[in-house]
Design an enzyme around this catalytic site. Structure first.
Site, PDB file in Angstrom:
ATOM      1  CE  LYS A   1      -0.237  35.339  -9.198  1.00 11.57           C
ATOM      2  NZ  LYS A   1      -1.019  36.422  -8.568  1.00 11.57           N
TER       3      LYS A   1
ATOM      4  NE  ARG B   1      -5.742  42.231  -5.783  1.00  8.83           N
ATOM      5  CZ  ARG B   1      -4.617  41.589  -6.049  1.00  8.83           C
ATOM      6  NH1 ARG B   1      -3.659  42.202  -6.743  1.00  8.83           N
ATOM      7  NH2 ARG B   1      -4.410  40.355  -5.660  1.00  8.83           N
TER       8      ARG B   1
ATOM      9  CE1 TYR C   1      15.073  52.899 -34.046  1.00  9.40           C
ATOM     10  CE2 TYR C   1      14.591  51.347 -32.279  1.00  9.40           C
ATOM     11  CZ  TYR C   1      14.675  51.642 -33.630  1.00  9.40           C
ATOM     12  OH  TYR C   1      14.360  50.680 -34.567  1.00  9.40           O
TER      13      TYR C   1
ATOM     14  CG  MET D   1      10.397  44.522 -30.909  1.00 12.70           C
ATOM     15  SD  MET D   1       9.328  44.544 -32.354  1.00 12.70           S
ATOM     16  CE  MET D   1       8.335  46.001 -32.002  1.00 12.70           C
TER      17      MET D   1
END
Length: 399
Positions: A55, A152, A285, A332
Site C-alpha cells: 500500500k 478502527r 527562515y 520547501m
C-alpha cells in the site's frame, strides 16, 4: 548486477562524477533487499504464508517494482489498502492473490470483483460487494475483519454474529465466499504491553465463531511486522509483512540486521552550493541558527516538498563519509549543512549527499529528529524524487 546498477551503487563524490551520473536527487531502491527480506520472513514464519503489503506506493518505494520483487522473493499474497492500488497492480500484469481492505461508498467494487481481488469486509460493505458480484456475475472472495481492540475498521464482537448471518445468506446465494478472517494489532511494536494478548484472545474467539457458522476459511491473519518478529503465536495461516518488507525494524532498540533484514531505500542528492561565510551568519527562515565562526555552508537541494520533515532540524546528511547536521529550518526545496572551516569547497560542490541509507545514517535518525517513526519518513518521500531501481546490496548503512 547490471551495469546501470553498478554505476549507481558505486558513485564517487567528485564533481565530474556528479555531472556524469546525471541525477539531482534520487531514492535508490535495492530490489534484491526486498527479495531478501521476504525470504527471511518466509523462513521465519513457515508454514504460514507471507502477504507483502505494498500500500501507499509500497511505503514510497514504488508499488509495481516492489510487488514483483516481493513475489519473486516468495510472497504468495499482496496487500493494498485501497482497491485502486490493487487494480493498478493487476493492470501491470501481476496476478498474485491480492487483498484490499479500506473502502468508501465510491470504491469500485465491481471492478475489484471482476479483477479477482479479495476484499476485506467490516460490515456495511457486505451488501455493496454482493451487489457488485451479482452485477459482474462472479462470486466475490471476502475476508471478514474483526476489531479485536484497535478501534478502527472491523466489526465489533457485538455486531459480528449479525455480519456472519448476512454473509452466510449471500454465500448460499452464490454471490460470495468467505475465505478469510483478519484483524490488526495496536501495540505489537511494544512487546511488553498486555493488550496484544487481549487482542489475540479476541481473535481466537472470532475464529471459533466463523468456523461454527460453517465457513471454510483459507487464511486467518492478524500478525503485522512487529508481531511477525515477536509473537509466533500470532502467525496463524498468513502474516502481513509491511515495514519489514522494506528492511526496517519496528522496534526502537533492534536494528534491521538483527532480524536478517536489509533496508531497501537510499535517499541521495548532490551538494548544490558551497560558500564561505563569517561568524554570526544566519541560516534559513527565521534565522534560528547562526554560525559560531567562519565556516563553509553546504546547500542540499531537498526540502519538505521532497518529503523531508520540516521539523527535522539536526537530522544528518552524509557527505564524503562524514555526517553533518541540518542547520536552520528545512525549506520547501532545500536545507543547509555547516561543513566547517577546514574543507576544500571544490571537493564538496557536486559531492554525493546521503540523506539516509547505505553509506550514511539510518532512516531512524531522521525519524528521531522529526519526532516520528521510520514508516512515515520513507512513505512521505515525494513523487518528484525519482525512484531508481538497482540489484545488489548497498552495504551497511550507519546507525
Amino acid at each position: 548486477m547490471n551495469s546501470e546498477a553498478l554505476e549507481v551503487s558505486n558513485v564517487t563524490t567528485s564533481t565530474s562524477s556528479a555531472q556524469a551520473s546525471g541525477f539531482e536527487r534520487r531514492a535508490v531502491i535495492d530490489l534484491s533487499a526486498i527479495r531478501n527480506n521476504v525470504k527471511q520472513i518466509s523462513d521465519l514464519v513457515a508454514p504460514a504464508a507471507v502477504m507483502a503489503v505494498v500500500k501507499a506506493d509500497a511505503y514510497g518505494h514504488g508499488a509495481i517494482p516492489v510487488a514483483k520483487a516481493a513475489v519473486e522473493g516468495g510472497a504468495s499474497w499482496l496487500g493494498c489498502a485501497h482497491v485502486t492500488e490493487a487494480l493498478a497492480l493487476r493492470e501491470a500484469g501481476i496476478q498474485t492473490p491480492m487483498l484490499a481492505w479500506l473502502h468508501t461508498a465510491d470504491t469500485p467494487f465491481e471492478a475489484a470483483v471482476d479483477a479477482s481481488l479479495d476484499l476485506g469486509v467490516s460490515g456495511w460493505e457486505l451488501e455493496r460487494v454482493a451487489a457488485a458480484a451479482r452485477s459482474v456475475q462472479t462470486p466475490a472472495r471476502i475476508h471478514l475483519k474483526i476489531d479485536t481492540g484497535l478501534g478502527r475498521n472491523g466489526s465489533t464482537m457485538d455486531d459480528f454474529p449479525d455480519l456472519l448471518n448476512r454473509a452466510s445468506v449471500f454465500q448460499e446465494e452464490g454471490l460470495l465466499r468467505v475465505v478469510g478472517l483478519f484483524s490488526h494489532l495496536a501495540v505489537a511494536d511494544e512487546p511488553e504491553r498486555p493488550e496484544t494478548d487481549e487482542q489475540l484472545e479476541v481473535f481466537g474467539k472470532a475464529i471459533e465463531l466463523v468456523e461454527a457458522a460453517g465457513f471454510d476459511l483459507e487464511v486467518r491473519h492478524i500478525a503485522n511486522t512487529p508481531a511477525i518478529l515477536s509473537r509466533p503465536d500470532a502467525h496463524h495461516d498468513m502474516v502481513r509483512l509491511g515495514l519489514g518488507l522494506y528492511g526496517l525494524s519496528p522496534f526502537e532498540n533492534d536494528s534491521p540486521d538483527s532480524f536478517g533484514l536489509r533496508p531497501a531505500m537510499k535517499l541521495v542528492t548532490r551538494v548544490a552550493n558551497v560558500k564561505k561565510v563569517h561568524a554570526g551568519q544566519g541560516v534559513s527562515y527565521g534565522l534560528n541558527y547562526k554560525t559560531e565562526g567562519e565556516t563553509f555552508l553546504g546547500l542540499i537541494p531537498m526540502g519538505y516538498a521532497d518529503g523531508l520533515p520540516r521539523i527535522a532540524t539536526g537530522a544528518p546528511v552524509t557527505v564524503k563519509g562524514r555526517s553533518y547536521p541540518v542547520r536552520g529550518r528545512i525549506a520547501m526545496d532545500q536545507c543547509v549543512i555547516d561543513l566547517g572551516p577546514e574543507i576544500s569547497p571544490e571537493d564538496y560542490l557536486g559531492a554525493e549527499a546521503i540523506i539516509f541509507g547505505a553509506g550514511g545514517q539510518s532512516v531512524n535518525t531522521w525519524a528521531h529528529a522529526a519526532n516520528t517513526i521510520n514508516y512515515e519518513v520513507v512513505t512521505r518521500i515525494s513523487p518528484r524524487v525519482p525512484r531508481h531501481y538497482v540489484e545488489g546490496s548497498w552495504g551497511e548503512a550507519g546507525e
